[in-house]
Design a protein around this motif. Structure first.
Motif, PDB file in Angstrom:
ATOM      1  N   GLY A 140       0.791  -1.220   0.000  1.00 44.00           N
ATOM      2  CA  GLY A 140       0.000   0.000   0.000  1.00 44.00           C
ATOM      3  C   GLY A 140       0.825   1.271   0.000  1.00 44.00           C
ATOM      4  O   GLY A 140       0.286   2.365  -0.228  1.00 44.00           O
ATOM      5  N   LEU A 141       2.128   1.166   0.250  1.00 41.02           N
ATOM      6  CA  LEU A 141       2.984   2.351   0.250  1.00 41.02           C
ATOM      7  C   LEU A 141       3.243   2.800  -1.182  1.00 41.02           C
ATOM      8  O   LEU A 141       3.618   2.006  -2.048  1.00 41.02           O
ATOM      9  CB  LEU A 141       4.319   2.046   0.941  1.00 41.02           C
ATOM     10  N   VAL A 142       3.019   4.069  -1.458  1.00 39.48           N
ATOM     11  CA  VAL A 142       3.306   4.621  -2.781  1.00 39.48           C
ATOM     12  C   VAL A 142       4.821   4.786  -2.908  1.00 39.48           C
ATOM     13  O   VAL A 142       5.450   5.496  -2.117  1.00 39.48           O
ATOM     14  CB  VAL A 142       2.611   5.974  -2.983  1.00 39.48           C
ATOM     15  N   VAL A 143       5.395   4.118  -3.904  1.00 40.45           N
ATOM     16  CA  VAL A 143       6.839   4.153  -4.109  1.00 40.45           C
ATOM     17  C   VAL A 143       7.117   4.598  -5.539  1.00 40.45           C
ATOM     18  O   VAL A 143       6.570   4.049  -6.490  1.00 40.45           O
ATOM     19  CB  VAL A 143       7.487   2.774  -3.874  1.00 40.45           C
ATOM     20  N   GLU A 144       7.978   5.584  -5.667  1.00 36.52           N
ATOM     21  CA  GLU A 144       8.364   6.078  -6.989  1.00 36.52           C
ATOM     22  C   GLU A 144       9.879   6.129  -7.076  1.00 36.52           C
ATOM     23  O   GLU A 144      10.539   6.698  -6.202  1.00 36.52           O
ATOM     24  CB  GLU A 144       7.785   7.475  -7.227  1.00 36.52           C
ATOM     25  N   GLY A 145      10.440   5.503  -8.078  1.00 39.58           N
ATOM     26  CA  GLY A 145      11.884   5.497  -8.260  1.00 39.58           C
ATOM     27  C   GLY A 145      12.298   6.330  -9.454  1.00 39.58           C
ATOM     28  O   GLY A 145      11.567   6.429 -10.438  1.00 39.58           O
ATOM     29  N   SER A 146      13.468   6.933  -9.382  1.00 36.99           N
ATOM     30  CA  SER A 146      13.965   7.731 -10.504  1.00 36.99           C
ATOM     31  C   SER A 146      15.477   7.733 -10.509  1.00 36.99           C
ATOM     32  O   SER A 146      16.120   7.535  -9.475  1.00 36.99           O
ATOM     33  CB  SER A 146      13.433   9.170 -10.429  1.00 36.99           C
ATOM     34  N   VAL A 147      16.038   7.940 -11.690  1.00 34.64           N
ATOM     35  CA  VAL A 147      17.479   8.047 -11.874  1.00 34.64           C
ATOM     36  C   VAL A 147      17.782   9.447 -12.380  1.00 34.64           C
ATOM     37  O   VAL A 147      17.184   9.903 -13.349  1.00 34.64           O
ATOM     38  CB  VAL A 147      18.004   6.992 -12.863  1.00 34.64           C
ATOM     39  N   ARG A 148      18.726  10.110 -11.711  1.00 33.50           N
ATOM     40  CA  ARG A 148      19.152  11.443 -12.127  1.00 33.50           C
ATOM     41  C   ARG A 148      20.621  11.399 -12.502  1.00 33.50           C
ATOM     42  O   ARG A 148      21.377  10.575 -12.002  1.00 33.50           O
ATOM     43  CB  ARG A 148      18.908  12.467 -11.014  1.00 33.50           C
ATOM     44  N   GLU A 149      20.993  12.323 -13.365  1.00 28.72           N
ATOM     45  CA  GLU A 149      22.379  12.382 -13.828  1.00 28.72           C
ATOM     46  C   GLU A 149      23.012  13.693 -13.401  1.00 28.72           C
ATOM     47  O   GLU A 149      22.368  14.740 -13.427  1.00 28.72           O
ATOM     48  CB  GLU A 149      22.428  12.241 -15.350  1.00 28.72           C
ATOM     49  N   GLY A 150      24.273  13.620 -12.983  1.00 26.74           N
ATOM     50  CA  GLY A 150      24.978  14.831 -12.596  1.00 26.74           C
ATOM     51  C   GLY A 150      25.622  14.698 -11.238  1.00 26.74           C
ATOM     52  O   GLY A 150      25.917  13.594 -10.769  1.00 26.74           O
ATOM     53  N   ASP A 151      25.838  15.833 -10.587  1.00 25.81           N
ATOM     54  CA  ASP A 151      26.434  15.846  -9.262  1.00 25.81           C
ATOM     55  C   ASP A 151      25.460  15.266  -8.244  1.00 25.81           C
ATOM     56  O   ASP A 151      24.287  15.642  -8.200  1.00 25.81           O
ATOM     57  CB  ASP A 151      26.794  17.289  -8.881  1.00 25.81           C
TER      58      ASP A 151
END
Length: 288
Positions: free
Chosen positions: A80-91
């Motif tokens: 039930g926990l809302v989980v969102e993953g993302s990949v960022r580039e840079g520092d």
């Protein structure tokens, strides 16, 4: 990965690079988000500057796989926990700070894969704490499992936001809240035992500082009378005293104050001391 929502709800951000400290940070962040019924955002940052095209593709693929695996594990544990993953580039630090704009709490490991062996606090975690606009919780790879209670350092009335953050987490983690205030003689920095009685009234200063701390925690006592709250006022070094108080704690909370000058560094000597030497997770709460 979960789709990006059109309306972003403030939640908990976990910086994740697969290191042991980051794994502990992810677990802490997931429990906090689940307990408060807010979303969890898992962010992995990849520095791709200087890499060729083929290596960039490989790094991105590994980063997405890391986030997907972490997200799946959290969803399995916290239904039930809302989980969102993302990949960022840079520092890494800059990317986490930018991602933190959508969060009410950030959680990071003390040192990632890129840190020097033996270094207790990495440069990324230190920079995030120094420039954050929301509370940041820093975890090491080793944390006592039987610890309980939240300790908060109170330097003055302006540290009320740190006390409120600590009280909320104490209600979730259990074990009560302990507010600690340490004071030293101005200018000389000497202990009261070295001063002549006629020169300094230790009891008067202690009483004044105790009243100040009680004013800070008073609203917490009235709002949640079931939460055990105690105060400790002593003469000594705030950093050393808080590190000692963290031995049996589940979380140590300190306030970070803005500094004057061109760089908005918020970390004074006390905050530096606890970040490097505390025996439990440390939360840095920015205050104005």
């Amino acid at each position: 990965m979960s789709p990006v929502h059109s309306e972003v709800e403030l939640g908990v951000l976990a910086g994740h690079d697969g290191s042991p400290a980051a794994e502990h940070a992810l677990d802490w962040a997931a429990r906090d988000a689940a307990a408060r019924h807010v979303p969890l955002y898992i962010v992995t940052v990849v520095p791709i500057s200087g890499l060729g095209h083929r290596h960039r593709v490989e790094v991105r693929e590994r980063a997405h796989a890391l986030v997907d695996t972490a997200s799946a594990r959290v969803r399995e544990r916290f239904a039930g926990l809302v989980v969102e993953g993302s990949v960022r580039e840079g520092d890494a630090a800059e990317s986490l700070l930018a991602a933190g704009a959508r969060c009410d709490t950030m959680v990071v490991g003390s040192r990632g894969h890129g840190g020097f062996a033996g270094l207790l606090l990495g440069s990324v975690s230190l920079r995030v704490c120094a420039h954050t606009t929301c509370p940041v919780v820093v975890l090491r790879s080793e944390t006592a499992q039987d610890a309980s209670g939240v300790v908060v350092g109170i330097g003055g009335p302006e540290d009320e936001p740190a006390a409120e953050f600590a009280a909320e987490r104490a209600g979730l983690l259990g074990g009560g809240l302990r507010a600690v205030h340490s004071w030293a003689l101005p200018v000389t920095g000497l202990a009261p035992s070295l001063m002549l009685p006629s020169m300094f009234d230790v009891d008067t200063v202690t009483a004044e500082r105790t009243r100040m701390v009680e004013q800070v925690v008073g609203p917490i006592r009235r709002r949640d009378p079931e939460l055990p709250v105690d105060t400790v006022v002593m003469n000594g070094s705030a950093g050393r005293d808080l590190v000692c108080a963290s031995i049996d704690g589940a979380l140590l909370v300190v306030a970070a104050h803005p500094r004057h000058g061109p760089l908005p560094m918020r970390l004074g000597p006390t905050t530096h001391a606890v970040l490097h030497h505390a025996h439990c997770p440390v939360a840095v709460v920015p205050v104005n």
